[in-house]
Write a protein that holds these residues in place. Sequence first.
Motif, mmCIF file in Angstrom:
data_model
loop_
_atom_site.group_PDB
_atom_site.id
_atom_site.type_symbol
_atom_site.label_atom_id
_atom_site.label_comp_id
_atom_site.label_asym_id
_atom_site.label_seq_id
_atom_site.Cartn_x
_atom_site.Cartn_y
_atom_site.Cartn_z
ATOM 1 N N TYR A 145 0.856 -1.289 -0.095
ATOM 2 C CA TYR A 145 0.004 0.024 0.111
ATOM 3 C C TYR A 145 0.834 1.257 0.049
ATOM 4 N N PHE A 146 0.299 2.399 -0.631
ATOM 5 C CA PHE A 146 0.974 3.600 -0.502
ATOM 6 C C PHE A 146 -0.014 4.390 0.440
ATOM 7 N N ILE A 147 0.789 5.152 1.031
ATOM 8 C CA ILE A 147 -0.246 6.167 1.899
ATOM 9 C C ILE A 147 0.390 7.756 1.778
ATOM 10 N N GLU A 148 -0.565 8.693 1.698
ATOM 11 C CA GLU A 148 -0.164 9.926 1.524
ATOM 12 C C GLU A 148 0.018 10.588 2.642
ATOM 13 N N TYR B 136 4.881 10.568 0.541
ATOM 14 C CA TYR B 136 4.443 9.308 0.253
ATOM 15 C C TYR B 136 5.213 8.213 1.288
ATOM 16 N N ALA B 137 4.799 7.246 1.586
ATOM 17 C CA ALA B 137 5.440 6.059 2.191
ATOM 18 C C ALA B 137 4.798 4.847 1.516
ATOM 19 N N HIS B 138 5.417 3.593 1.444
ATOM 20 C CA HIS B 138 4.741 2.352 1.272
ATOM 21 C C HIS B 138 4.989 1.483 2.402
ATOM 22 N N PHE B 139 4.251 0.294 2.308
ATOM 23 C CA PHE B 139 4.173 -0.616 3.539
ATOM 24 C C PHE B 139 3.431 -1.915 2.967
ATOM 25 N N ASP B 140 4.094 -3.080 3.434
ATOM 26 C CA ASP B 140 3.382 -4.332 3.404
ATOM 27 C C ASP B 140 2.915 -4.848 4.509
ATOM 28 N N LEU C 236 -4.793 6.634 1.331
ATOM 29 C CA LEU C 236 -4.406 5.328 1.339
ATOM 30 C C LEU C 236 -4.828 4.221 0.136
ATOM 31 N N PHE C 237 -4.018 3.551 -0.534
ATOM 32 C CA PHE C 237 -4.637 2.658 -1.804
ATOM 33 C C PHE C 237 -3.303 1.798 -2.009
ATOM 34 N N ALA C 238 -4.017 0.558 -2.599
ATOM 35 C CA ALA C 238 -3.070 -0.381 -2.848
ATOM 36 C C ALA C 238 -2.359 -0.207 -3.936
ATOM 37 N N VAL C 239 -0.963 -0.771 -4.367
ATOM 38 C CA VAL C 239 -0.383 -0.656 -5.447
ATOM 39 C C VAL C 239 0.164 -2.249 -5.673
ATOM 40 N N ALA C 240 1.115 -2.091 -6.935
ATOM 41 C CA ALA C 240 1.592 -3.296 -7.311
ATOM 42 C C ALA C 240 2.643 -3.730 -6.412
ATOM 43 N N PRO C 241 2.771 -5.029 -6.118
ATOM 44 C CA PRO C 241 3.765 -5.570 -5.142
ATOM 45 C C PRO C 241 5.335 -4.905 -5.509
#
Length: 259
Positions: free
Chosen positions: A8-11, A65-69, A99-104
Amino acid sequence: MESTSKRYFIELAFIGTAYHGWQIQPNAVTVQELLDKALTTILRQPVNTVGCGRTDTGVHATQLYAHFDVRDDELLKQPDECCYKLNALLPHDIAVRRLFAVAPGAHARFDAVKRSYEYHTHFGKNPFLHGRSWQLRGVPDVDAMNEAAKILLEYDDFSCFSKSNTQVHTHICEIMRAEWLWVSDQQLVFYISANRFLRNMVRAIVGTLIEIGRGENKPAYMHTVIQSKSRAVAGSSVPACGLYLTEVIYPYIDHNTDT
């Protein structure tokens, strides 16, 4: 990453006055630390974010932006509710926008193709700008500063503006915009965009331009500074309070989405 995990990406946006920057560090409160704790709490599983970059102590962000699994969670299927709960846990000076899902394989840091900063200055005492803008005593020569700022677009090696003793593989950056604009009769803002930035780069550039604006050097001196590749030749680093990360662009994100 587990096979059942999703990325996921979070803004978010924050006022950095109370924090020792974005990135987690020992014995200091940071934005990333508080965000990770809030995500871990509401998702009931360990969360470790990866930011699009680092901001120094006292620097602000209107967009980061940040991403997390994480393992799949019902709450993540309701992004608005998830953001609401995050904002309820986070302090008043940190806000989650979406917050939204993105490609792996999507990566908040390495996939960004453009970043923009603003450096805010003002003239005259203003309690509403204290800690969020740098107060200058005299009005510099804006035309001279903009003449010098244009020179930045002619180069790509900015070793001279990089904080000393940082472990980076390259000092090459592509600057796409660099200019000063009046936003009111008492507020002057420097706008700069590039594909990447070095540590302390914007604050060192602004310090060099301000010295030119005060008549300490001619605009052409910017050539000397950049060609020297020496931090000692560039101007002093200006205070963090005026610096804002304002935009991070990815090729696969709709940046016109309302938040």
